[in-house]
Design an enzyme around this catalytic site. Structure first.
Site, PDB file in Angstrom:
ATOM      1  N   VAL A   1       6.245  -1.383  -1.170  1.00 45.36           N
ATOM      2  CA  VAL A   1       7.008  -0.118  -2.055  1.00 45.36           C
ATOM      3  C   VAL A   1       8.403  -0.550  -1.078  1.00 45.36           C
ATOM      4  CG1 VAL A   1       6.053   0.912  -3.459  1.00 45.36           C
ATOM      5  CG2 VAL A   1       6.884   1.974  -1.074  1.00 45.36           C
ATOM      6  N   ASP A   2       8.842  -0.701  -0.020  1.00 47.44           N
ATOM      7  CA  ASP A   2       9.613  -0.942   0.819  1.00 47.44           C
ATOM      8  C   ASP A   2      10.646  -1.596   0.471  1.00 47.44           C
ATOM      9  OD1 ASP A   2       8.756  -3.229   1.989  1.00 47.44           O
ATOM     10  OD2 ASP A   2       7.061  -2.119   3.172  1.00 47.44           O
TER      11      ASP A   2
ATOM     12  N   HIS B   1       2.709  -2.111  -6.916  1.00 46.89           N
ATOM     13  CA  HIS B   1       3.171  -0.224  -6.792  1.00 46.89           C
ATOM     14  C   HIS B   1       5.110   0.455  -7.078  1.00 46.89           C
ATOM     15  CE1 HIS B   1      -1.099  -0.695  -5.154  1.00 46.89           C
ATOM     16  NE2 HIS B   1      -1.435  -1.274  -6.040  1.00 46.89           N
TER      17      HIS B   1
ATOM     18  N   GLN C   1       2.611  -5.460  -2.650  1.00 45.30           N
ATOM     19  CA  GLN C   1       1.608  -3.706  -2.930  1.00 45.30           C
ATOM     20  C   GLN C   1       2.732  -3.200  -2.316  1.00 45.30           C
ATOM     21  OE1 GLN C   1      -2.854  -3.739  -2.896  1.00 45.30           O
ATOM     22  NE2 GLN C   1      -2.181  -5.080  -1.987  1.00 45.30           N
TER      23      GLN C   1
ATOM     24  N   CYS D   1      12.716   9.026 -14.496  1.00 49.21           N
ATOM     25  CA  CYS D   1      12.885  10.640 -14.544  1.00 49.21           C
ATOM     26  C   CYS D   1      11.256  11.212 -14.802  1.00 49.21           C
ATOM     27  CB  CYS D   1      12.829  10.841 -15.544  1.00 49.21           C
ATOM     28  SG  CYS D   1      12.970  12.122 -16.390  1.00 49.21           S
TER      29      CYS D   1
ATOM     30  N   CYS E   1      17.726  14.183 -19.306  1.00 46.67           N
ATOM     31  CA  CYS E   1      16.803  15.072 -20.283  1.00 46.67           C
ATOM     32  C   CYS E   1      16.378  16.506 -19.854  1.00 46.67           C
ATOM     33  CB  CYS E   1      15.592  13.859 -20.635  1.00 46.67           C
ATOM     34  SG  CYS E   1      13.971  14.065 -19.118  1.00 46.67           S
TER      35      CYS E   1
ATOM     36  N   PRO F   1      -5.739  -9.336  10.680  1.00 48.19           N
ATOM     37  CA  PRO F   1      -6.537  -9.821  12.491  1.00 48.19           C
ATOM     38  C   PRO F   1      -7.683  -8.906  12.065  1.00 48.19           C
ATOM     39  CG  PRO F   1      -4.344  -8.402  11.722  1.00 48.19           C
ATOM     40  CD  PRO F   1      -4.351  -8.711  10.901  1.00 48.19           C
TER      41      PRO F   1
ATOM     42  N   THR G   1      -3.547  -7.105   3.650  1.00 49.82           N
ATOM     43  CA  THR G   1      -3.969  -6.085   2.640  1.00 49.82           C
ATOM     44  C   THR G   1      -5.483  -5.463   2.895  1.00 49.82           C
ATOM     45  OG1 THR G   1      -4.332  -5.298   0.357  1.00 49.82           O
ATOM     46  CG2 THR G   1      -4.196  -7.566   0.592  1.00 49.82           C
TER      47      THR G   1
ATOM     48  N   TYR H   1       8.732  11.479   0.601  1.00 49.40           N
ATOM     49  CA  TYR H   1       9.962   9.717   0.252  1.00 49.40           C
ATOM     50  C   TYR H   1      10.766   9.897   0.626  1.00 49.40           C
ATOM     51  CZ  TYR H   1       5.397   9.019  -2.851  1.00 49.40           C
ATOM     52  OH  TYR H   1       4.018   8.524  -2.763  1.00 49.40           O
TER      53      TYR H   1
HETATM   54  P1  OAD Z   1      -3.458  -0.962   3.770  1.00 52.66           P
HETATM   55  O1  OAD Z   1      -3.194   0.325   4.746  1.00 52.66           O
HETATM   56  O2  OAD Z   1      -4.790  -0.497   3.286  1.00 52.66           O
HETATM   57  O3  OAD Z   1      -4.079  -1.972   4.516  1.00 52.66           O
HETATM   58  C1  OAD Z   1      -3.817  -2.597   5.718  1.00 52.66           C
HETATM   59  C2  OAD Z   1      -4.531  -3.907   6.315  1.00 52.66           C
HETATM   60  O4  OAD Z   1      -3.270  -4.849   6.527  1.00 52.66           O
HETATM   61  C3  OAD Z   1      -5.108  -3.844   7.028  1.00 52.66           C
HETATM   62  O5  OAD Z   1      -6.558  -4.501   6.073  1.00 52.66           O
HETATM   63  C4  OAD Z   1      -5.013  -3.645   7.836  1.00 52.66           C
HETATM   64  O6  OAD Z   1      -5.868  -5.358   8.968  1.00 52.66           O
HETATM   65  C5  OAD Z   1      -3.777  -5.209   7.948  1.00 52.66           C
HETATM   66  N1  OAD Z   1      -2.971  -5.857   9.708  1.00 52.66           N
HETATM   67  C6  OAD Z   1      -2.363  -4.827  10.177  1.00 52.66           C
HETATM   68  N2  OAD Z   1      -1.432  -5.364  10.717  1.00 52.66           N
HETATM   69  C7  OAD Z   1      -1.168  -5.886  10.451  1.00 52.66           C
HETATM   70  C8  OAD Z   1      -0.640  -7.592  10.306  1.00 52.66           C
HETATM   71  N3  OAD Z   1       0.247  -7.461  11.705  1.00 52.66           N
HETATM   72  N4  OAD Z   1      -0.360  -8.784  10.203  1.00 52.66           N
HETATM   73  C9  OAD Z   1      -1.789  -8.850   9.126  1.00 52.66           C
HETATM   74  N5  OAD Z   1      -2.469  -7.504   8.347  1.00 52.66           N
HETATM   75  C10 OAD Z   1      -2.234  -6.756   9.417  1.00 52.66           C
HETATM   76  O7  OAD Z   1      -2.795  -1.055   3.126  1.00 52.66           O
HETATM   77  P2  OAD Z   1      -2.935  -1.731   1.284  1.00 52.66           P
HETATM   78  O8  OAD Z   1      -3.597  -2.767   1.259  1.00 52.66           O
HETATM   79  O9  OAD Z   1      -1.304  -2.286   1.727  1.00 52.66           O
HETATM   80  O10 OAD Z   1      -0.879   2.031  -2.919  1.00 52.66           O
HETATM   81  O11 OAD Z   1      -3.054  -0.495   0.726  1.00 52.66           O
HETATM   82  C11 OAD Z   1      -2.838  -0.759  -0.654  1.00 52.66           C
HETATM   83  C12 OAD Z   1      -2.419   0.004  -1.657  1.00 52.66           C
HETATM   84  O12 OAD Z   1      -3.074   1.673  -1.062  1.00 52.66           O
HETATM   85  C13 OAD Z   1      -0.557   0.453  -0.888  1.00 52.66           C
HETATM   86  O13 OAD Z   1       0.134  -0.623  -1.875  1.00 52.66           O
HETATM   87  C14 OAD Z   1      -0.995   2.058  -1.345  1.00 52.66           C
HETATM   88  C15 OAD Z   1      -2.037   2.634  -0.977  1.00 52.66           C
HETATM   89  O14 OAD Z   1      -2.799   3.363  -1.035  1.00 52.66           O
HETATM   90  C16 OAD Z   1       0.049   2.756  -3.772  1.00 52.66           C
HETATM   91  O15 OAD Z   1       1.186   3.013  -2.881  1.00 52.66           O
HETATM   92  C17 OAD Z   1      -0.028   3.038  -5.320  1.00 52.66           C
END
Ligand code: OAD
Length: 243
Positions: free
Chosen positions: A104-105, A120, A102, A128, A150, A214, A188, A68
């Site tokens: 965390v950045d 997230h 979603q 903690c 703690c 895309p 996403t 992390y």
């Molecule tokens: P993913 O990594 O699962 O998906 C990323 C998506 O972004 C994909 O569908 C890509 O096609 C798309 N993508 C890539 N480049 C892009 C761009 N330039 N513009 C638009 N879209 C683009 O990420 P999340 O859906 O965010 O959870 O994943 C959800 C969660 O899964 C995260 O928050 C994390 C992970 O496990 C936790 O940490 C709890």
């Protein structure tokens, strides 16, 4: 991808409640690897569950902490991209816009988004591991997980595999999705629940759902409109089309 349909522009102008829902793809153009892509090089021998779960932290707190710390450094080293900035601009121009992320950045906030529901959590904060109390920012010396008052170890304030999302944040996100008349799902994969339910919940309540990605996702066949392109191109075009 600069062709924003006139119907979408009209809907943006007329909408009463807008939700902007984002995932890792929004930060891809800033150079933040997606969650799974991040497991390269040094970290390739670990599974996501080892690096992002309570069990993993219990077994190897130093390894999880180091991973992390490395990811957080990456987040601090990069800049928000045109997608983050366009989303912040939409929030400024449309007073009833709710941003749900979603990610965390912290890049939405750095781009000027005044508020975001962080489903997230946030990698820049700590809490903690034992008592759950929030404990603010990282220390200057990030070489090992510090101790909370703690006696428990501090860990990043992000949601790990097997953990529940913050109840209040999730409730607020559900409410916003239920009330929305226009919903953008941006960058996403629509695979991770309960977050992936939000556009479907909105649509069940009559909302118009737009996907920006895309690549096709499980949402694509259901979305009212798919804008197949990079968020850093499509979202500035949406703002420009709004005039
Ligand atoms: P993913 O990594 O699962 O998906 C990323 C998506 O972004 C994909 O569908 C890509 O096609 C798309 N993508 C890539 N480049 C892009 C761009 N330039 N513009 C638009 N879209 C683009 O990420 P999340 O859906 O965010 O959870 O994943 C959800 C969660 O899964 C995260 O928050 C994390 C992970 O496990 C936790 O940490 C709890």
């Amino acid at each position: 991808m600069n062709d924003i349909p006139g119907e979408l522009v009209e809907r943006l102008r007329d909408c009463r409640r807008l939700v902007i829902f984002t995932g890792a793809g929004v930060s891809a153009e800033s150079g933040i690897p997606t969650f799974r892509d991040a497991q390269t090089g040094l970290w390739a021998k670990y599974s996501p569950e080892q690096l992002a779960s309570p069990e993993g932290f219990r077994q190897e707190p130093q390894t999880v902490w180091d991973w992390y710390a490395w990811r957080r450094e990456r987040c601090l080293a990069v800049q928000p991209n045109p997608a983050h900035r366009a989303i912040a601009e939409l929030q400024r121009r449309l007073p009833h816009a709710t941003l749900i992320t979603q990610n965390v950045d912290g890049l939405h906030q750095r781009a000027g988004s005044a508020s975001a529901l962080e489903l997230h959590g946030n990698i820049h904060r700590l809490k903690c591991f034992r008592c759950g109390e929030n404990s603010g920012a990282w220390p200057d010396d990030c070489s090992a997980p510090p101790l909370h008052s703690c006696g428990g170890l501090l860990r990043p304030a992000v949601v790990w595999f097997g953990e529940n999302l913050d109840h209040e944040v999730l409730e607020a996100a559900w409410r916003a999705a239920e009330e929305a008349d226009l919903f953008f799902s941006i960058g996403t994969s629509s695979l991770v629940y309960p977050a992936a339910d939000l556009p479907f919940l909105a649509q069940r309540n009559g909302c118009y759902v737009v996907e920006v990605n895309p690549q096709p996702t499980p949402l694509s066949a259901h979305a009212n409109l798919c804008l197949n392109g990079a968020a850093g191109v499509v979202m500035p075009a949406v703002v420009a089309a709004l005039g």
